[in-house]
Design an enzyme around this catalytic site. Structure first.
Site, PDB file in Angstrom:
ATOM      1  N   HIS A   1       0.856  -1.187   0.000  1.00 14.81           N
ATOM      2  CA  HIS A   1       0.000   0.000   0.000  1.00 14.81           C
ATOM      3  C   HIS A   1       0.891   1.235   0.000  1.00 14.81           C
ATOM      4  O   HIS A   1       2.115   1.143   0.114  1.00 14.81           O
ATOM      5  CB  HIS A   1      -0.902   0.014   1.243  1.00 14.81           C
ATOM      6  CG  HIS A   1      -0.139   0.088   2.525  1.00 14.81           C
ATOM      7  ND1 HIS A   1       0.525  -1.011   3.060  1.00 14.81           N
ATOM      8  CD2 HIS A   1       0.116   1.120   3.375  1.00 14.81           C
ATOM      9  CE1 HIS A   1       1.136  -0.654   4.175  1.00 14.81           C
ATOM     10  NE2 HIS A   1       0.912   0.632   4.385  1.00 14.81           N
TER      11      HIS A   1
ATOM     12  N   ASP B   1       1.026   5.162   1.928  1.00 14.34           N
ATOM     13  CA  ASP B   1       0.464   5.739   3.150  1.00 14.34           C
ATOM     14  C   ASP B   1      -0.429   6.954   2.928  1.00 14.34           C
ATOM     15  O   ASP B   1      -1.246   7.272   3.785  1.00 14.34           O
ATOM     16  CB  ASP B   1       1.592   6.109   4.117  1.00 14.34           C
ATOM     17  CG  ASP B   1       2.187   4.886   4.795  1.00 14.34           C
ATOM     18  OD1 ASP B   1       3.285   4.997   5.367  1.00 14.34           O
ATOM     19  OD2 ASP B   1       1.562   3.811   4.749  1.00 14.34           O
TER      20      ASP B   1
ATOM     21  N   HIS C   1       4.854  -0.037  -0.134  1.00 13.54           N
ATOM     22  CA  HIS C   1       5.523  -0.951   0.787  1.00 13.54           C
ATOM     23  C   HIS C   1       4.522  -1.909   1.407  1.00 13.54           C
ATOM     24  O   HIS C   1       3.316  -1.663   1.403  1.00 13.54           O
ATOM     25  CB  HIS C   1       6.251  -0.178   1.886  1.00 13.54           C
ATOM     26  CG  HIS C   1       5.347   0.705   2.691  1.00 13.54           C
ATOM     27  ND1 HIS C   1       4.968   1.964   2.256  1.00 13.54           N
ATOM     28  CD2 HIS C   1       4.713   0.512   3.882  1.00 13.54           C
ATOM     29  CE1 HIS C   1       4.154   2.505   3.147  1.00 13.54           C
ATOM     30  NE2 HIS C   1       3.973   1.648   4.144  1.00 13.54           N
TER      31      HIS C   1
ATOM     32  N   ARG D   1       6.107 -10.030  16.503  1.00 15.72           N
ATOM     33  CA  ARG D   1       6.874  -8.898  15.970  1.00 15.72           C
ATOM     34  C   ARG D   1       6.334  -7.618  16.587  1.00 15.72           C
ATOM     35  O   ARG D   1       5.158  -7.301  16.459  1.00 15.72           O
ATOM     36  CB  ARG D   1       6.720  -8.851  14.449  1.00 15.72           C
ATOM     37  CG  ARG D   1       7.213  -7.593  13.750  1.00 15.72           C
ATOM     38  CD  ARG D   1       6.786  -7.675  12.281  1.00 15.72           C
ATOM     39  NE  ARG D   1       7.156  -6.518  11.497  1.00 15.72           N
ATOM     40  CZ  ARG D   1       6.405  -5.425  11.360  1.00 15.72           C
ATOM     41  NH1 ARG D   1       5.268  -5.322  12.013  1.00 15.72           N
ATOM     42  NH2 ARG D   1       6.803  -4.434  10.581  1.00 15.72           N
TER      43      ARG D   1
END
Length: 725
Positions: free
Chosen positions: A580, A582, A652, A662
């Site tokens: 996508h 931002d 990204h 994570r």
């Protein structure tokens, strides 16, 4: 809140003498049989099958339906406001004030309910369709349909109407050029069917003023003022709608009676102040006309003078001086008109009463809005340049002054640095034009221990950087413990399935929530303070490394952990977060990224700071606009930060976390203070209260020899939704 409460009795409404509450007897004309969204969809379907008469029928009905609904809403709200006149509450027992206030609210609500549709959601346009009407998209369909059925004059008007709001539309420009060459097409056919009367009259007035026809200028400028206040009344009435929650805030919104009233009322007042900008805006133009309303009187005072009407010239000059009392030229004009007319005749002439009332109301609204900005952190950007300084609270004035001075200093120093860089670029004539992109990057990281591991060149893109050493191992562990502790304490979205994949869960905490939990003793306060300081550290590094000329403001930030769901990993093919961009909507097939809502168009830079690397998968990667061609990959590890610009140059995604957890701090920044995070202002104030210091501890690590970076923003607006990197 204490300063707001004494104002409440002034807002009491009553519909006549005390009596039973009930709905109004008056009823509005019936709503259109079909809502505008259904009519628009029917018109688009007719266009697709080439049924041109149906396109005309449905699109014209859609435009009329939307206009009728808006007009009905305005009429209803104005009628209900007029029917519930203000009554003084002097002499009443203080204990009755609140009851009378809410009695008035109930009467207003009953009135509004009585003229509302039985199915309000059926007639409410969604954001996307409202955007289509604002862009005048129905006229794009209509101009083709009119042409196909040989109604050329209407086709020309529809094309012109669309082009006025979309001047970059190449195909429509070509259509208009074609129409201009057609036989029988008149200049008057090129009409803007959505032109607003106040702006049309103003333009005519200015045109006649420029042509030195003062009588005609006066006629149209006075008409423009009349139409302006009609439009202003309508605009303000439309602001009184439902509360607009920002992003996913409604999931966590928890306010008591007076907090909820304050939040909603400030939103309404801010919208009403925004009518100044709305009425001064012109379709297809980026910026509104500055000081639009006062400028009417600037033109009028001189037009009346040229017309020999000194009384009116004095009246308009004095009216203009209500907004700009120290304007040297206008004061000189007023002195001249007074001398010509005579002091005795000039003295009794007052500024226009309706403008005095407008100014007084506007200043009272600004006082409330600035007060809520100062005390509650509800941001307000003043649309006017004439607001007296004393309306703004002293503390807020000082904050804004420091920000302006800091921004000016940084801009000057960065400007000097850029001049040196430009000199170097000129000396290297053989270097490609792309090199200029990299030269802007590469500023100092301003913190010891941090180092650039990868830059834009090694990441095969532009405006990208990977920095290691931002956190120590102990700091990473402390922040991970904070996340788990906050999740145990409960922060509103712990343990939920990730919004981006059903194969992972995620939980996290915002900066303000962590500080509040620390204040309550539910998490270590020093850990929450570390979280706050670390986000400031990343912001300053981004500003300095990318050599930004203006400060970055937080748009949204949160600490989030993703955990793989073991039983859902077999045969998994999705990402943890698909590719996508931002600040725009990525269309990978068309290789374009559309910068319009619902994308967070105001975001300018993004960063993610990793807290660990002891998991499988979860790599961060950049791609081309096709969302498939990977250009670079970054493996997470403790203390590693990835920073990049938020635009279409940096698509990204995050690969699937297939085992373990994570954790990272996700940060988004904006260069526009109007879109800075409201929670951040509250967090800044809470840190100052808890730690009794004017500067964040980490800022002291910056040495005097290093380049200065942007000061912490104290502006704030809304928190964006819980989106993730």
């Amino acid at each position: 809140m204490a300063l707001l409460l004494p104002l409440l009795p002034l807002l009491v409404w009553a519909a006549g003498p005390p009596g039973p509450l009930g709905p109004p007897e008056h009823s509005e004309p019936p709503l259109p049989a079909e809502p505008p969204d259904a009519l628009f969809a029917a018109g688009a379907e007719a266009y697709a099958r080439g049924d041109w008469p149906a396109v005309v029928l449905q699109m014209e009905r859609a435009l009329r339906a939307r206009a009728a609904i808006r007009a009905r809403s305005v009429r209803c709200r104005l009628r209900c406001a007029n029917a519930t006149a203000v009554v003084p509450t002097d002499g009443l027992e203080p204990t009755l004030h609140d009851l009378l206030f809410f009695r008035g609210l109930l009467r207003r609500a009953a009135c509004l309910r009585g003229c509302g549709p039985t199915q309000p959601s059926r007639y409410r346009l969604g954001e996307e369709l409202e955007r289509e009407f604002r862009k005048r998209s129905p006229y794009n369909y209509l101009q083709v349909a009119y042409f196909k059925i040989n109604k050329v004059a209407k086709a020309v008007a529809a094309a012109h109407t669309f082009f006025v709001a979309n001047p970059e539309h190449v195909e429509m420009k070509q259509n208009l050029e074609y129409y201009q060459m057609m036989a029988g097409v008149r200049e008057s056919d090129f009409a803007d069917l959505e032109a607003r009367p106040h702006m049309t009259e103003f333009r005519l007035g200015v045109r006649f003023y420029s042509e030195e026809q003062p009588a005609a200028a006066v006629l149209h400028l006075e008409k423009a003022l009349q139409e302006y206040f009609v439009a202003d009344t309508e605009c303000r009435a439309l602001c009184e709608g439902p509360y607009d929650y920002e992003g996913y805030n409604y999931l966590e919104y928890n306010a008591d009676l007076f907090q909820a009233m304050t939040d909603h009322y400030m939103q309404v007042l801010s919208c009403k102040q925004g009518c100044v900008t709305e009425l001064a805006s012109q379709p297809g133009r980026e910026k509104p006309l500055e000081d639009f309303l006062p400028s009417h009187f600037n033109y009028l005072q001189f037009a009346y003078y040229n017309n020999g009407n000194y009384e009116k010239a004095i009246e308009c000059a004095k009216t203009y001086l209500l907004f700009f009392p120290n304007d040297e030229v206008m004061n000189q004009n007023l002195a001249y008109y007074t001398a010509v007319l005579g002091e005795d005749l000039a003295r009794p002439i007052e500024p226009r009463k309706e403008i005095q009332a407008y100014r007084q109301r506007s200043l009272m609204e600004k006082e409330l809005l600035f007060f809520s900005y100062d005390v509650f952190g509800i941001p307000f950007v003043d649309p006017d340049t004439w607001t007296p300084e004393e309306v703004i609270p002293k503390r807020l004035r000082e904050k804004q002054k420091v920000e302006r001075e800091t921004a000016a200093r940084i801009s000057e120093e960065i400007g000097n640095l850029m001049k040196e860089i430009e000199t170097l670029v000129e000396e290297k004539a053989k270097e490609s034009a792309e090199m200029s992109k990299f030269i802007r990057e590469g500023g100092p990281l301003v913190y010891e221990g941090a180092s650039v591991t990868m830059n834009s060149k090694s990441l095969n893109g532009s405006q990208r950087v990977v920095v290691d050493g931002v956190l120590s191992a102990e700091e990473c562990r402390e922040l991970q413990r904070l996340t788990n502790a906050a999740a145990s304490a409960g922060d509103g979205y712990r343990g939920k399935t990730s919004p981006h994949t059903p194969s992972e869960t995620f939980y996290g905490v915002t900066v303000l929530k962590a500080l509040k939990l620390g204040q309550e003793g539910k998490v270590p306060l020093q850990s929450a303070h570390l979280y706050y300081n670390v986000t400031e550290k990343v912001r300053h590094m981004m500003e300095s490394y990318f050599r930004l000329e203006v400060p970055l403001h937080f748009s949204y930030s949160h600490l989030v952990c993703r955990t793989a769901i073991d039983e859902k990993q077999e045969g998994r093919s999705d990402n943890s977060h698909e590719v996508h961009v931002d600040n725009c909507i990525l269309n990978a097939e068309a290789l374009v990224c559309v910068k319009e809502p619902p994308a967070y168009t105001f975001r300018d830079y993004s960063a993610i700071l990793y807290l660990n690397g002891d998991f499988e998968g979860g790599a961060f990667y950049f791609t081309e606009l096709d969302a498939k061609t990977q250009t670079a990959e970054v493996q997470p590890q403790c203390g590693r930060a990835v920073g990049f610009s938020s635009g279409s140059e940096n698509p990204h995604g995050v690969k699937a976390v297939t085992k373990g957890q994570r954790c990272a701090i996700a940060l988004w920044f904006t260069l526009d203070p109007r879109h800075s995070e409201r929670e951040r202002v509250q967090a800044d104030d809470l840190v100052k209260m808890l730690f009794r210091t004017e500067e964040v501890d980490l800022l002291q690590e910056t040495s005097a020899e290093q380049e200065p970076t942007a000061a912490t923003s104290t502006a704030g607006l809304h928190a964006a939704g819980k989106d993730e990197l």
